[in-house]
Design an enzyme around this catalytic site. Sequence first.
Site, short mmCIF file in Angstrom:
data_model
loop_
_atom_site.label_atom_id
_atom_site.label_comp_id
_atom_site.label_asym_id
_atom_site.label_seq_id
_atom_site.Cartn_x
_atom_site.Cartn_y
_atom_site.Cartn_z
N ASP A 132 0.86 -1.18 0.00
CA ASP A 132 0.00 0.00 0.00
C ASP A 132 0.89 1.24 0.00
O ASP A 132 1.89 1.29 0.73
CB ASP A 132 -0.89 -0.01 1.25
CG ASP A 132 -1.90 1.12 1.25
OD1 ASP A 132 -3.02 0.90 0.77
OD2 ASP A 132 -1.55 2.21 1.74
N ILE A 133 0.55 2.23 -0.82
CA ILE A 133 1.35 3.46 -0.91
C ILE A 133 1.12 4.30 0.35
O ILE A 133 -0.03 4.58 0.71
CB ILE A 133 0.99 4.26 -2.16
CG1 ILE A 133 1.20 3.40 -3.41
CG2 ILE A 133 1.83 5.53 -2.25
CD1 ILE A 133 0.73 4.06 -4.69
N ASN B 46 -2.13 12.85 -3.01
CA ASN B 46 -3.12 13.10 -4.04
C ASN B 46 -3.79 14.46 -3.85
O ASN B 46 -4.00 15.22 -4.79
CB ASN B 46 -4.17 11.99 -4.02
CG ASN B 46 -4.61 11.58 -5.40
OD1 ASN B 46 -3.92 11.78 -6.38
ND2 ASN B 46 -5.78 10.98 -5.49
N ASP C 222 -2.07 9.66 -10.21
CA ASP C 222 -2.04 8.58 -11.20
C ASP C 222 -0.61 8.25 -11.60
O ASP C 222 -0.27 7.08 -11.82
CB ASP C 222 -2.83 8.99 -12.45
CG ASP C 222 -4.33 9.00 -12.21
OD1 ASP C 222 -4.77 8.52 -11.15
OD2 ASP C 222 -5.06 9.49 -13.09
N GLU D 55 -5.00 2.45 -3.86
CA GLU D 55 -3.54 2.48 -3.84
C GLU D 55 -2.98 1.17 -3.30
O GLU D 55 -1.85 1.10 -2.82
CB GLU D 55 -3.03 3.65 -2.99
CG GLU D 55 -3.41 3.62 -1.54
CD GLU D 55 -4.72 4.36 -1.23
OE1 GLU D 55 -4.89 4.76 -0.07
OE2 GLU D 55 -5.56 4.50 -2.13
#
Length: 354
Positions: free
Chosen positions: A218-219, A226, A235, A261
Amino acid sequence: MNQERHADRDYSFALAQRVQELMRDYGPSATPRAYTVWYSYVAGEHPLMNDAIKRLITQKQTLTETDTDTLFEQHLAGGRLAHMAGETSATMLSEIAGVMEMLDLSVDSAAAYNASLSSISQDLTHNAVTRERVREIVGSVVAKTREVATSNRVLEARMRESRAEIEMLREKLEATRLESLTDPLTGLSNRKHFEEMLRACVDAATQTGTAMSLIVLDIDFFKRFNDLYGHLTGDQVLRLVAIVMRESAGNHATLSRFGGEEFGIVLPGLDRTEARGIAEAVRQNVMGRDLVKRSTGESLGRVSVSVGVAAYKAGDSPVSLLERADLCMFAAKRAGRNRTIDDSVGADALQHVA
């Protein structure tokens, strides 16, 4: 009838009002896709999508544009692919019907030719043969043979045309099938394909006793990134992670983006140690990339990922393996992010951080 229409009209306006409220409370903007997603949510048309929305709201308290795009592609855009497949299938059925018609004509022509030869054979056997009669018979055979040859040439040409058409349709169906299994933003497998491959690999490991592992990543702070730099730059980050996964995971891995994500890597044949090595390669390579905003050239710094690794053990199902990998990923988040944790730490430790 007018009352029914009026009732439907009032109902649709009531839905629209509720959609606007939800977009204002939980969404970043009122894009057409967001409106479609929320309208379907309020109308209760797609229960699986509703469950996914509830999970996202519980986790994040909001939906990003990336989230609504993903929900739209996974749950609402399938109708277009089904329509494409339906059109292609109808065309293929038409082609097959045409070929069968040509084959029927060819069979009828061959049967008529055989009947003509049989008649000539009986004529030769039971009647006196004169030179004039032989000439007539030879002329008849030549004429019938020419008819059959012409019919065969027509059939051959039609078959060549149909073969080319069917090959084109086969390619189109394959492209449609692949599109239905692919995340459009990153080009990785979508959740549907991820779940199919995870199930297949777990079944194979159960039957053969071979190793397999699962990576979930997971980011870190993706929502903050974002919101700060915008949807298009977000993106770009998602695509970067996908590129790093392709470079690090090897040819036999199934690489997937199955959430906003969230990413997964299914690794058939690899044990925990090997899987952790790949997970660390992905994590370090993501951290090693400098992000630059394409529109301005502005340096955006770096992003990191938190990674969980779970190895198959006897009795595992796809759900239990995924849950354990998720718990490891959440443990990495709780431990400070930008790290890899595998399930060798034990179930008690993982449950403690869940």
